[in-house]
Write a protein that holds these residues in place. Structure first.
Motif, PDB file in Angstrom:
ATOM      1  N   GLY A  69       0.798  -1.233   0.000  1.00  0.00           N
ATOM      2  CA  GLY A  69       0.000   0.000   0.000  1.00  0.00           C
ATOM      3  C   GLY A  69       0.820   1.267   0.000  1.00  0.00           C
ATOM      4  N   LEU A  70       2.112   1.160  -0.319  1.00  0.00           N
ATOM      5  CA  LEU A  70       2.971   2.344  -0.370  1.00  0.00           C
ATOM      6  C   LEU A  70       3.023   2.887  -1.795  1.00  0.00           C
ATOM      7  N   ALA A  71       2.881   4.190  -1.927  1.00  0.00           N
ATOM      8  CA  ALA A  71       2.914   4.821  -3.249  1.00  0.00           C
ATOM      9  C   ALA A  71       4.341   5.238  -3.583  1.00  0.00           C
ATOM     10  N   PRO A  72       4.918   4.684  -4.638  1.00  0.00           N
ATOM     11  CA  PRO A  72       6.277   5.070  -5.036  1.00  0.00           C
ATOM     12  C   PRO A  72       6.327   6.554  -5.407  1.00  0.00           C
ATOM     13  N   ASN A  73       7.444   7.197  -5.098  1.00  0.00           N
ATOM     14  CA  ASN A  73       7.609   8.608  -5.474  1.00  0.00           C
ATOM     15  C   ASN A  73       8.538   8.735  -6.680  1.00  0.00           C
ATOM     16  N   VAL A  74       8.880   9.945  -7.020  1.00  0.00           N
ATOM     17  CA  VAL A  74       9.731  10.196  -8.197  1.00  0.00           C
ATOM     18  C   VAL A  74      11.077   9.476  -8.075  1.00  0.00           C
ATOM     19  N   ILE A  75      11.653   9.510  -6.876  1.00  0.00           N
ATOM     20  CA  ILE A  75      12.949   8.869  -6.639  1.00  0.00           C
ATOM     21  C   ILE A  75      12.852   7.364  -6.885  1.00  0.00           C
ATOM     22  N   THR A  76      11.777   6.760  -6.374  1.00  0.00           N
ATOM     23  CA  THR A  76      11.568   5.318  -6.537  1.00  0.00           C
ATOM     24  C   THR A  76      11.480   4.936  -8.004  1.00  0.00           C
ATOM     25  N   TYR A  77      10.630   5.662  -8.729  1.00  0.00           N
ATOM     26  CA  TYR A  77      10.445   5.366 -10.151  1.00  0.00           C
ATOM     27  C   TYR A  77      11.726   5.625 -10.959  1.00  0.00           C
ATOM     28  N   SER A  78      12.394   6.716 -10.650  1.00  0.00           N
ATOM     29  CA  SER A  78      13.635   7.059 -11.374  1.00  0.00           C
ATOM     30  C   SER A  78      14.680   5.964 -11.223  1.00  0.00           C
ATOM     31  N   ALA A  79      14.839   5.464  -9.989  1.00  0.00           N
ATOM     32  CA  ALA A  79      15.811   4.406  -9.717  1.00  0.00           C
ATOM     33  C   ALA A  79      15.407   3.103 -10.413  1.00  0.00           C
ATOM     34  N   SER A  80      14.113   2.803 -10.403  1.00  0.00           N
ATOM     35  CA  SER A  80      13.618   1.574 -11.044  1.00  0.00           C
ATOM     36  C   SER A  80      13.826   1.624 -12.559  1.00  0.00           C
ATOM     37  N   ILE A  81      13.498   2.762 -13.145  1.00  0.00           N
ATOM     38  CA  ILE A  81      13.666   2.940 -14.600  1.00  0.00           C
ATOM     39  C   ILE A  81      15.144   2.874 -14.978  1.00  0.00           C
ATOM     40  N   SER A  82      15.992   3.496 -14.159  1.00  0.00           N
ATOM     41  CA  SER A  82      17.431   3.487 -14.404  1.00  0.00           C
ATOM     42  C   SER A  82      17.994   2.067 -14.306  1.00  0.00           C
ATOM     43  N   ALA A  83      17.445   1.271 -13.372  1.00  0.00           N
ATOM     44  CA  ALA A  83      17.883  -0.120 -13.217  1.00  0.00           C
ATOM     45  C   ALA A  83      17.543  -0.915 -14.474  1.00  0.00           C
ATOM     46  N   CYS A  84      16.337  -0.675 -15.010  1.00  0.00           N
ATOM     47  CA  CYS A  84      15.917  -1.348 -16.243  1.00  0.00           C
ATOM     48  C   CYS A  84      16.783  -0.924 -17.428  1.00  0.00           C
TER      49      CYS A  84
END
Length: 264
Positions: free
Chosen positions: A235-250
């Motif tokens: 139930g946690l909403a990812p923030n910009v930092i979370t998404y940026s790191a995930s996209i960068s990992a991909c």
């Protein structure tokens, strides 16, 4: 009245009342100054706090431990680590024994100023004086190590506090994980995440973001996406930092389809 202002964090009113006292030729005592400084501390007015400390000494009043604690805390809130350390030293020169509050504030000030070596020195110093550091002191010290990219020191402190019978909390683990993230230690970050969950502690967005960022630095895109899914499942909403790191990992793993999925 000044004490009431201090409790309500009304620093301007407290200073106004202090000034009125002086206009009426009433001499403020140490208690009055302590309340005024404490009001400034609550209002994050470190310059006013220092000014009042100097003023009271100009009137021949001798600051006590309460005075110093409030002033050091004001400097800590204002991220003034050098002033905090100077006050702590001044306190000792006056043969006033700093307590855990004074040390906690000073360590926190060093943490805010990214002074990890000073923070660790203060932690050792307070232990040498027979003062027992609490979770706040350890959290601030670990956070200082995190800011200084000292992951080994951070993990050493985490172990040390547990050896002392202290229970790490979410802040402790988040700072420790972040220290590992800054040094690209993704395995240690994941190990700490599992450890905190094993203790029944619930990771927050900051914790997950640090873990995902650690995986990104270690080119572990699958782990990053697993953590992203896991946090959303909690139930946690990812923030910009979370998404940026995930996209960068991909991106590092040449997983452009996964990266596009995250962007949409």
């Amino acid at each position: 009245s000044i004490s009431a202002c201090e409790k309500g964090a009304q620093w301007q009113e407290a200073l106004g009342l202090l000034q009125e006292m002086q206009y009426r030729l009433l001499v403020p005592d140490v208690v009055t100054y302590n309340a005024s400084i404490s009001a400034c501390e609550k209002g994050v007015q470190w310059q006013h706090a220092l000014q009042l400390l100097a003023e009271m000494q100009g009137y021949g009043l001798v600051p006590d431990a309460i005075t110093y604690n409030a002033t050091i805390s004001a400097c800590e809130k204002g991220s003034q680590w050098q002033h905090s350390l100077s006050l702590l030293e001044d306190m000792q020169c006056r043969r006033l024994a700093p307590d855990a509050i004074a040390y906690n504030s000073s360590i926190s000030a060093c943490e805010k100023g990214s002074q990890w070596q000073q923070a660790l020195q203060l932690l050792a110093e307070m232990q040498g004086l027979g003062l027992v550091p609490d979770v706040i002191a350890y959290n601030a010290s670990i956070s200082a190590c995190e800011k200084g990219s000292q992951w080994q020191q951070a993990l050493q402190l985490l172990t040390e506090m547990q050896d002392c019978g202290l229970e790490p909390n979410v802040v402790t683990y988040s700072a420790s994980i972040s220290a590992c993230e800054k040094s690209s230690r993704w395995r240690q970050a994941l190990q700490l995440l599992a450890e905190m969950q094993g203790r029944g502690l619930v990771p927050n967005v900051i914790t997950y973001s640090a873990c995902i960022s650690a995986c990104e630095k270690g080119s572990q895109w699958q782990q990053a996406l697993r953590l992203l899914t896991e946090m959303q499942g909690h139930g946690l909403a990812p923030n910009v930092i979370t998404y940026s790191a995930s996209i960068s990992a991909c991106e590092k793993g040449s997983q452009w389809q996964q990266a596009l999925r995250l962007l949409t």
